[in-house]
Design a protein around this motif. Structure first.
Motif, PDB file in Angstrom:
ATOM      1  N   LYS A   1     -23.848 -13.103  24.188  1.00  0.00           N
ATOM      2  CA  LYS A   1     -24.383 -12.621  22.715  1.00  0.00           C
ATOM      3  C   LYS A   1     -24.866 -13.248  22.351  1.00  0.00           C
TER       4      LYS A   1
ATOM      5  N   ASN B   1     -33.295  -9.507  26.486  1.00  0.00           N
ATOM      6  CA  ASN B   1     -33.631  -7.694  26.981  1.00  0.00           C
ATOM      7  C   ASN B   1     -33.614  -7.925  28.344  1.00  0.00           C
TER       8      ASN B   1
ATOM      9  N   HIS C   1     -30.248  -9.066  30.129  1.00  0.00           N
ATOM     10  CA  HIS C   1     -29.078  -7.911  29.225  1.00  0.00           C
ATOM     11  C   HIS C   1     -28.212  -8.315  28.678  1.00  0.00           C
TER      12      HIS C   1
ATOM     13  N   PRO D   1     -26.507  -8.867  24.990  1.00  0.00           N
ATOM     14  CA  PRO D   1     -26.514  -7.511  23.929  1.00  0.00           C
ATOM     15  C   PRO D   1     -27.001  -8.414  23.068  1.00  0.00           C
TER      16      PRO D   1
ATOM     17  N   TYR E   1     -27.258  -8.275  18.505  1.00  0.00           N
ATOM     18  CA  TYR E   1     -27.318  -7.657  17.439  1.00  0.00           C
ATOM     19  C   TYR E   1     -28.401  -8.477  16.135  1.00  0.00           C
TER      20      TYR E   1
ATOM     21  N   GLU F   1     -36.564  -1.906  20.327  1.00  0.00           N
ATOM     22  CA  GLU F   1     -35.930  -1.563  21.667  1.00  0.00           C
ATOM     23  C   GLU F   1     -35.649  -2.464  21.362  1.00  0.00           C
TER      24      GLU F   1
ATOM     25  N   ILE G   1     -33.204  -4.450  19.919  1.00  0.00           N
ATOM     26  CA  ILE G   1     -32.256  -4.553  19.227  1.00  0.00           C
ATOM     27  C   ILE G   1     -30.866  -3.439  19.764  1.00  0.00           C
ATOM     28  N   THR G   2     -30.009  -4.222  20.238  1.00  0.00           N
ATOM     29  CA  THR G   2     -28.796  -3.356  20.559  1.00  0.00           C
ATOM     30  C   THR G   2     -28.065  -2.717  19.089  1.00  0.00           C
ATOM     31  N   GLY G   3     -27.580  -3.732  18.342  1.00  0.00           N
ATOM     32  CA  GLY G   3     -27.280  -2.859  17.290  1.00  0.00           C
ATOM     33  C   GLY G   3     -27.470  -3.141  16.287  1.00  0.00           C
TER      34      GLY G   3
ATOM     35  N   ASP H   1     -27.530   1.703  15.265  1.00  0.00           N
ATOM     36  CA  ASP H   1     -28.525   1.728  14.971  1.00  0.00           C
ATOM     37  C   ASP H   1     -29.874   1.352  14.861  1.00  0.00           C
TER      38      ASP H   1
END
Ligand code: MRU
Length: 309
Positions: free
Chosen positions: A207, A234, A237, A239, A241, A294, A296-298, A307
């Motif tokens: 993470k 990215n 994969h 995440p 934040y 694009e 950024i997960t959250g 978002d």
């Protein structure tokens, strides 16, 4: 730990240029002192810069200075962190600048605690979390944004490990984030800036939580180096934040119009007081990255996880 405090009508700041070697303080007696502290990065990190600027305005008011002039000069101290402009404008509009600055001081602490609470929900037992730069207590009044998320998860009893990258050229990750984690007994390891992609490819980071200096339409601005981390995340994969208060958002502007601060060439030419390149080498030293939404997960805010805008 309070990064800044209002004491005897002065602004007391932890001198962040001295950490980790010593914990010492600088006192600002007038708004010009606050400008110097912001320019020299004695106080740094978007939320801390904002609250320091608010107290700078209060000092100008108490000294009977021209408030418009003070506002203009404080805003010119650094160009990128939105909290600086937000704080100066808010105090300028208030009836009592000192009362407003004290209110913003308390709000910053409460906001970070709320960011920490929301953010802890995405942290799982066994996570290894990479953070970049310092978005901790030292970047705020207390607690921190990205490191507030880490603190909150740790205090909930989650078994977590933190990885800080160095964050060249000023070393906020190595000097400040590592120190903050060690003060609190949170397991932390330091890596060179160039190592995060490899560690993600080996499933050693699962993470990423970073802070932000500005969030606007299309993405997030944060310390230089953030984009490289986001691109690797990215690809693998992982995440990615961002943790930041709503005061860091500009809902009208495009993130791609942000003025990116270019800092002194000697920050790159020298490391720990030693020159690391031939004398007079030409340098490019942008202080901030633009991370497109694009990647950024959250975004973890005091009102929950949203978002990117
Ligand atoms: O140049 P600095 O140290 O003031 O950099 C700003 C920051 O602290 C970071 O970009 C941080 O990650 C976000 S602010 C909480």
């Amino acid at each position: 730990m309070r990064t800044l405090e209002w004491e005897d009508n002065k602004l007391k700041l932890i001198d962040q240029t001295k950490i980790p070697d010593e914990l010492s303080y600088v006192y600002c007696e007038n708004y010009e002192d606050v400008i110097v502290a912001i320019k020299d990065m004695i106080v740094r990190g978007a939320p801390a810069i904002g609250v320091a600027a608010a107290f700078g305005m209060a000092l100008a008011y108490l000294a009977g200075e021209d408030m418009e002039k003070a506002a203009e000069e404080i805003k010119a101290a650094r160009p990128t962190a939105i909290n600086l402009f937000w704080a100066v404008d808010r105090v300028a509009k208030s009836e009592d600048p000192l009362e407003e600055a004290l209110k913003m001081y308390q709000e910053d602490i409460d906001t970070n605690l709320a960011i920490g609470r929301h953010g802890a929900e995405i942290i799982e037992d066994g996570d290894t979390i990479l953070t970049h730069c310092n978005a901790g207590a030292l970047a705020c009044v207390d607690y921190g944004t990205a490191l507030g998320v880490v603190r909150s998860a740790f205090h909930q009893g989650k078994d977590i490990n933190v990885i800080c990258d160095e964050t060249r050229p000023r070393g906020q990750g190595a000097r400040l984030s590592v120190w903050e984690m060690q003060q609190e007994g949170i397991p932390v390891k330091l890596i060179p800036d160039v190592a995060s992609g490899y560690l993600m490819s080996q499933y050693k980071i699962n993470k990423i939580v970073i802070g932000a200096d500005r969030i606007a339409k299309g993405g997030v601005v944060n310390k230089i180096g953030s984009l490289m981390v986001a691109l690797a995340a990215n690809h693998f994969h992982v995440p990615f934040y961002v943790a930041a208060p709503l005061s860091t958002f500009d809902f009208e502007a495009s993130i791609f119009d942000t003025e990116i601060e270019e800092r002194d060439a000697d920050e790159v030419r020298y490391y720990g007081g030693c020159r690391i390149c031939p004398e007079g080498t030409e340098v490019i030293n942008p202080a901030f990255d633009i991370i497109p939404k694009e990647l950024i997960t959250g975004i973890i805010t005091e009102e929950g996880i949203i978002d990117p805008i």
